[in-house]
Motif scaffolding. Structure first.
Motif, PDB file in Angstrom:
ATOM      1  N   GLY A  14      74.154  57.046  66.534  1.00 27.31           N
ATOM      2  CA  GLY A  14      74.128  56.586  67.912  1.00 27.31           C
ATOM      3  C   GLY A  14      74.474  55.126  68.126  1.00 27.31           C
ATOM      4  N   VAL A  15      74.801  54.399  67.048  1.00 27.59           N
ATOM      5  CA  VAL A  15      75.012  52.960  67.196  1.00 27.59           C
ATOM      6  C   VAL A  15      76.413  52.605  67.684  1.00 27.59           C
ATOM      7  N   GLY A  16      77.344  53.559  67.645  1.00 25.88           N
ATOM      8  CA  GLY A  16      78.680  53.311  68.186  1.00 25.88           C
ATOM      9  C   GLY A  16      79.781  53.198  67.155  1.00 25.88           C
ATOM     10  N   LYS A  17      79.596  53.806  65.998  1.00 28.80           N
ATOM     11  CA  LYS A  17      80.571  53.683  64.903  1.00 28.80           C
ATOM     12  C   LYS A  17      81.947  54.207  65.287  1.00 28.80           C
ATOM     13  N   THR A  18      81.997  55.390  65.842  1.00 23.20           N
ATOM     14  CA  THR A  18      83.288  55.999  66.160  1.00 23.20           C
ATOM     15  C   THR A  18      84.005  55.237  67.266  1.00 23.20           C
ATOM     16  N   SER A  19      83.259  54.802  68.272  1.00 25.30           N
ATOM     17  CA  SER A  19      83.878  54.039  69.372  1.00 25.30           C
ATOM     18  C   SER A  19      84.511  52.759  68.853  1.00 25.30           C
ATOM     19  N   LEU A  20      83.805  52.067  67.958  1.00 19.99           N
ATOM     20  CA  LEU A  20      84.344  50.817  67.427  1.00 19.99           C
ATOM     21  C   LEU A  20      85.519  51.074  66.489  1.00 19.99           C
ATOM     22  N   ALA A  21      85.408  52.087  65.653  1.00 20.16           N
ATOM     23  CA  ALA A  21      86.511  52.410  64.744  1.00 20.16           C
ATOM     24  C   ALA A  21      87.780  52.739  65.524  1.00 20.16           C
ATOM     25  N   LYS A  22      87.651  53.498  66.604  1.00 23.58           N
ATOM     26  CA  LYS A  22      88.800  53.822  67.449  1.00 23.58           C
ATOM     27  C   LYS A  22      89.423  52.560  68.024  1.00 23.58           C
ATOM     28  N   ALA A  23      88.583  51.659  68.518  1.00 20.96           N
ATOM     29  CA  ALA A  23      89.079  50.431  69.137  1.00 20.96           C
ATOM     30  C   ALA A  23      89.813  49.557  68.130  1.00 20.96           C
ATOM     31  N   ILE A  24      89.290  49.473  66.924  1.00 19.56           N
ATOM     32  CA  ILE A  24      89.930  48.670  65.874  1.00 19.56           C
ATOM     33  C   ILE A  24      91.261  49.306  65.471  1.00 19.56           C
ATOM     34  N   ALA A  25      91.256  50.626  65.330  1.00 19.65           N
ATOM     35  CA  ALA A  25      92.492  51.326  64.967  1.00 19.65           C
ATOM     36  C   ALA A  25      93.579  51.084  66.010  1.00 19.65           C
ATOM     37  N   GLU A  26      93.200  51.107  67.278  1.00 19.77           N
ATOM     38  CA  GLU A  26      94.174  50.879  68.348  1.00 19.77           C
ATOM     39  C   GLU A  26      94.648  49.431  68.359  1.00 19.77           C
ATOM     40  N   ALA A  27      93.727  48.503  68.138  1.00 18.57           N
ATOM     41  CA  ALA A  27      94.080  47.080  68.194  1.00 18.57           C
ATOM     42  C   ALA A  27      95.051  46.685  67.088  1.00 18.57           C
ATOM     43  N   ILE A 199      87.037  42.150  67.346  1.00 18.43           N
ATOM     44  CA  ILE A 199      88.437  42.257  66.923  1.00 18.43           C
ATOM     45  C   ILE A 199      88.911  40.931  66.323  1.00 18.43           C
ATOM     46  N   SER A 200      88.520  39.825  66.931  1.00 22.40           N
ATOM     47  CA  SER A 200      88.882  38.501  66.426  1.00 22.40           C
ATOM     48  C   SER A 200      88.302  38.265  65.041  1.00 22.40           C
ATOM     49  N   ASP A 201      87.059  38.670  64.847  1.00 21.64           N
ATOM     50  CA  ASP A 201      86.430  38.530  63.529  1.00 21.64           C
ATOM     51  C   ASP A 201      87.163  39.358  62.476  1.00 21.64           C
ATOM     52  N   VAL A 202      87.535  40.567  62.857  1.00 21.96           N
ATOM     53  CA  VAL A 202      88.261  41.435  61.921  1.00 21.96           C
ATOM     54  C   VAL A 202      89.604  40.816  61.562  1.00 21.96           C
ATOM     55  N   LYS A 203      90.310  40.308  62.563  1.00 20.80           N
ATOM     56  CA  LYS A 203      91.608  39.671  62.318  1.00 20.80           C
ATOM     57  C   LYS A 203      91.466  38.486  61.369  1.00 20.80           C
ATOM     58  N   SER A 204      90.453  37.664  61.599  1.00 18.38           N
ATOM     59  CA  SER A 204      90.215  36.506  60.732  1.00 18.38           C
ATOM     60  C   SER A 204      89.914  36.949  59.300  1.00 18.38           C
ATOM     61  N   SER A 205      89.132  38.016  59.173  1.00 15.22           N
ATOM     62  CA  SER A 205      88.788  38.522  57.842  1.00 15.22           C
ATOM     63  C   SER A 205      90.014  39.063  57.115  1.00 15.22           C
ATOM     64  N   LEU A 206      90.879  39.754  57.851  1.00 16.26           N
ATOM     65  CA  LEU A 206      92.104  40.281  57.254  1.00 16.26           C
ATOM     66  C   LEU A 206      93.009  39.136  56.781  1.00 16.26           C
TER      67      LEU A 206
END
Length: 213
Positions: A14-27, A199-206
């Protein structure tokens, strides 16, 4: 060729894993891997009687996640296509340790080790957690029939187990980037700024990982 981004999103029910994964995949235009949940024929029975149906439920999840990881390794990661998944295979051990009897758990660990020793491992893990009221609220909002009988005490213990598991994971996998977010503080589904922050954090990490390879 440097490492191929493989991002996993983890956290309790219920914490939102799928919603966030979808958003990252799209971004980032990454391939999305979603775990099989609704197709598990034992899950509804599991929530009604955990002790009776835990082994069947966990074995179904393990075998299906193994097959999914095998497929993404063959069809995407080996083809240099980045992947974001809404789970990490380590979740199997979190659930199994809580629900299986000792004799079942011993057998389960043996099977788990055999299946996962050469599976692809993520280089970025996004960990989400939230307090019990937030988790219960989001579970109710999404209205899955199979989740209506979840015991709040089970969910609370699961959340605690996740905390311990991610702590151990970070200690044992220093080479993996772990990003942690609170579902109580961030609502990346309804708040665009919250999502952009992640998304910004993920981009920086990549970028950081690509520059150190």
């Amino acid at each position: 060729m440097g490492e191929i981004p493989f991002i996993t999103v983890e956290g309790p029910i219920g914490v939102g894993k799928t919603s966030l994964a979808k958003a990252i995949a799209e971004a980032f235009q990454f391939q999305l891997l979603k775990e099989i949940v609704d197709e598990n024929p034992f899950l509804g029975k599991f929530y009604e009687d955990i002790e009776e149906w835990s082994f069947q439920t966990e074995m179904f999840f393990l075998c299906n996640r193994y097959k999914q990881l095998e497929d993404i390794q063959k069809h995407f990661l080996h083809q240099h296509q980045p992947v974001v998944a809404d789970y990490h295979i380590m979740k199997n051990m979190i659930f199994a340790q809580q629900t299986l009897k000792d004799s079942q758990y011993i057998k389960y660990v043996q099977i788990y080790d055999i299946l996962t020793h050469d599976m692809p491992k993520p280089n970025i893990v996004i960990y989400l957690n939230a307090t019990l009221p937030t988790l219960l609220k989001r579970i109710k909002m999404r209205g899955r029939e199979i989740e209506k009988n979840i015991d709040p005490s089970y969910l609370a213990q699961l959340s605690s187990d996740y905390e311990e598991a991610i702590k151990t994971f970070k200690e044992n996998n220093p080479q993996v980037t772990v990003l942690r977010y609170s579902g109580d503080e961030l609502d990346f589904v309804k708040n665009k700024e919250h999502l952009e922050h992640i998304i910004s954090d993920v981009k920086s990490s990549l970028l950081k990982r690509s520059s150190t390879i």
